[in-house]
Scaffold this motif. Structure first.
Motif, short mmCIF file in Angstrom:
data_model
loop_
_atom_site.label_atom_id
_atom_site.label_comp_id
_atom_site.label_asym_id
_atom_site.label_seq_id
_atom_site.Cartn_x
_atom_site.Cartn_y
_atom_site.Cartn_z
N ALA A 275 23.63 -27.27 -55.21
CA ALA A 275 25.66 -26.64 -54.90
C ALA A 275 26.25 -26.98 -55.68
CB ALA A 275 25.49 -28.51 -53.51
N GLU A 276 26.08 -27.81 -56.37
CA GLU A 276 27.44 -27.68 -57.17
C GLU A 276 27.27 -26.40 -58.54
OE1 GLU A 276 30.43 -29.43 -57.75
OE2 GLU A 276 30.30 -30.75 -56.30
N ALA A 277 26.21 -26.32 -59.36
CA ALA A 277 25.86 -25.28 -60.06
C ALA A 277 26.39 -24.17 -59.44
CB ALA A 277 24.14 -25.45 -60.14
N ARG A 278 25.91 -24.18 -57.37
CA ARG A 278 26.14 -22.25 -57.20
C ARG A 278 27.35 -22.68 -57.48
NH1 ARG A 278 22.34 -20.35 -53.67
NH2 ARG A 278 21.52 -21.79 -53.89
N ALA A 279 28.23 -23.67 -56.82
CA ALA A 279 29.45 -23.42 -56.56
C ALA A 279 30.08 -23.02 -58.12
CB ALA A 279 30.01 -24.63 -56.43
N SER A 280 29.74 -23.36 -59.23
CA SER A 280 30.33 -23.35 -60.57
C SER A 280 30.15 -22.01 -60.79
CB SER A 280 29.70 -23.72 -61.18
OG SER A 280 28.33 -23.61 -61.53
N GLY A 281 29.49 -20.87 -60.15
CA GLY A 281 28.86 -19.42 -60.35
C GLY A 281 27.85 -19.00 -61.37
N ALA A 282 26.87 -20.23 -61.50
CA ALA A 282 25.82 -20.20 -62.01
C ALA A 282 24.58 -18.79 -61.60
CB ALA A 282 24.89 -21.75 -62.40
N ARG A 283 23.61 -19.40 -62.47
CA ARG A 283 22.55 -17.68 -61.66
C ARG A 283 21.19 -18.65 -61.64
NH1 ARG A 283 19.54 -14.84 -65.06
NH2 ARG A 283 20.27 -14.42 -67.55
N VAL B 43 5.24 -29.10 -67.79
CA VAL B 43 5.57 -27.89 -66.45
C VAL B 43 7.32 -27.53 -66.75
CG1 VAL B 43 5.71 -28.41 -63.38
CG2 VAL B 43 4.11 -29.70 -65.44
N TYR B 44 7.38 -26.59 -66.45
CA TYR B 44 8.76 -25.16 -66.65
C TYR B 44 9.03 -24.67 -64.56
CZ TYR B 44 7.41 -26.74 -70.88
OH TYR B 44 6.83 -27.30 -72.58
N MET B 45 9.80 -24.85 -64.46
CA MET B 45 10.41 -24.56 -63.58
C MET B 45 11.48 -23.88 -63.70
SD MET B 45 8.70 -27.82 -60.97
CE MET B 45 8.90 -26.88 -59.24
N GLU B 46 11.95 -22.91 -62.55
CA GLU B 46 13.16 -22.06 -62.76
C GLU B 46 13.53 -22.28 -61.74
OE1 GLU B 46 12.81 -18.76 -65.41
OE2 GLU B 46 12.04 -18.14 -62.88
N LEU B 47 14.68 -21.63 -60.75
CA LEU B 47 15.57 -21.53 -59.31
C LEU B 47 16.49 -20.83 -59.83
CD1 LEU B 47 16.08 -21.94 -56.42
CD2 LEU B 47 17.84 -23.87 -57.08
N TYR B 48 16.60 -19.16 -59.07
CA TYR B 48 17.64 -17.94 -59.12
C TYR B 48 18.35 -18.31 -58.12
CZ TYR B 48 16.19 -16.01 -63.67
OH TYR B 48 15.55 -15.61 -64.87
N PHE B 49 19.85 -17.81 -58.09
CA PHE B 49 20.59 -17.37 -57.16
C PHE B 49 20.86 -16.11 -56.83
CE2 PHE B 49 22.27 -21.67 -59.17
CZ PHE B 49 22.13 -22.81 -58.47
N ASP B 50 20.90 -15.49 -55.24
CA ASP B 50 20.96 -14.83 -55.23
C ASP B 50 22.33 -14.54 -55.39
OD1 ASP B 50 18.39 -14.72 -54.51
OD2 ASP B 50 18.89 -15.02 -51.59
#
Length: 171
Positions: free
Chosen positions: A116-124, A164-171
């Motif tokens: 939530a904090e990453a998303r709110a900060s504008g992270a992609r 193990v390498y993972m990612e999450l993209y924000f729309d």
């Protein structure tokens, strides 16, 4: 005649109220302890661990990152960091929950707050590295939307234990 009131049982550690808050001056020892506890249980401390845990202000916070702590009463019982990367991306790192509190959803709360904090900060994008030994953590990451990187996109890690390498993209 017996009383019909229900008996109150004390809350277990896993049920205790936990709050998630940002890192404060004085949290350095707790951050180091929480991370060292899980790392040495499964792996060995690597030079990069020692450096970041010795001075999280310089190695994480001063570089644009953030650290969150899960606190029960006044005791830190979990932590998770966001390490700033280039181009609006962050690495989720140094996530730990003390063993006696595991299984109670603290990791999910921490990771939810970090996302939530990453998303709110504008992270992609969020990125993380882990080890397949940590199956419970991998399932948690998957349940919150992280996806495994395909082999052709994996950049070798500076951590020996990472596989193990993972990612999450924000729309």
């Amino acid at each position: 005649m017996a009383s019909m009131q229900p008996t109150m049982r004390p809350m277990t550690m896993r049920e205790a109220q936990v709050t998630i808050r940002e890192f404060r001056r004085g949290d350095e020892d707790a951050f180091r302890r929480l991370n060292e506890e899980w790392i040495v249980r499964y792996f060995v401390l690597e030079p990069k661990d020692v450096a970041s845990l010795a001075d999280p202000q310089r190695t994480i916070l001063d570089r644009g990152g953030r650290i969150f702590l899960a606190v029960q009463d006044t005791q830190p019982v979990g932590c998770c960091a966001l390490l700033a990367m280039a181009g609006g991306e962050f690495e989720v790192a140094k996530m730990a929950v003390t063993e006696s509190f595991q299984g109670g959803g603290i990791g999910r709360q921490l990771l939810g707050r970090v996302i939530a904090e990453a998303r709110a900060s504008g992270a992609r994008r969020l990125y993380l590295e882990t080890n397949r030994k940590l199956a419970t953590a991998i399932r948690l990451y998957e349940s919150l939307g992280f996806r495994h990187l395909p082999p052709e996109r994996i950049v070798p890690s500076s951590y020996v234990r990472a596989n193990v390498y993972m990612e999450l993209y924000f729309d």
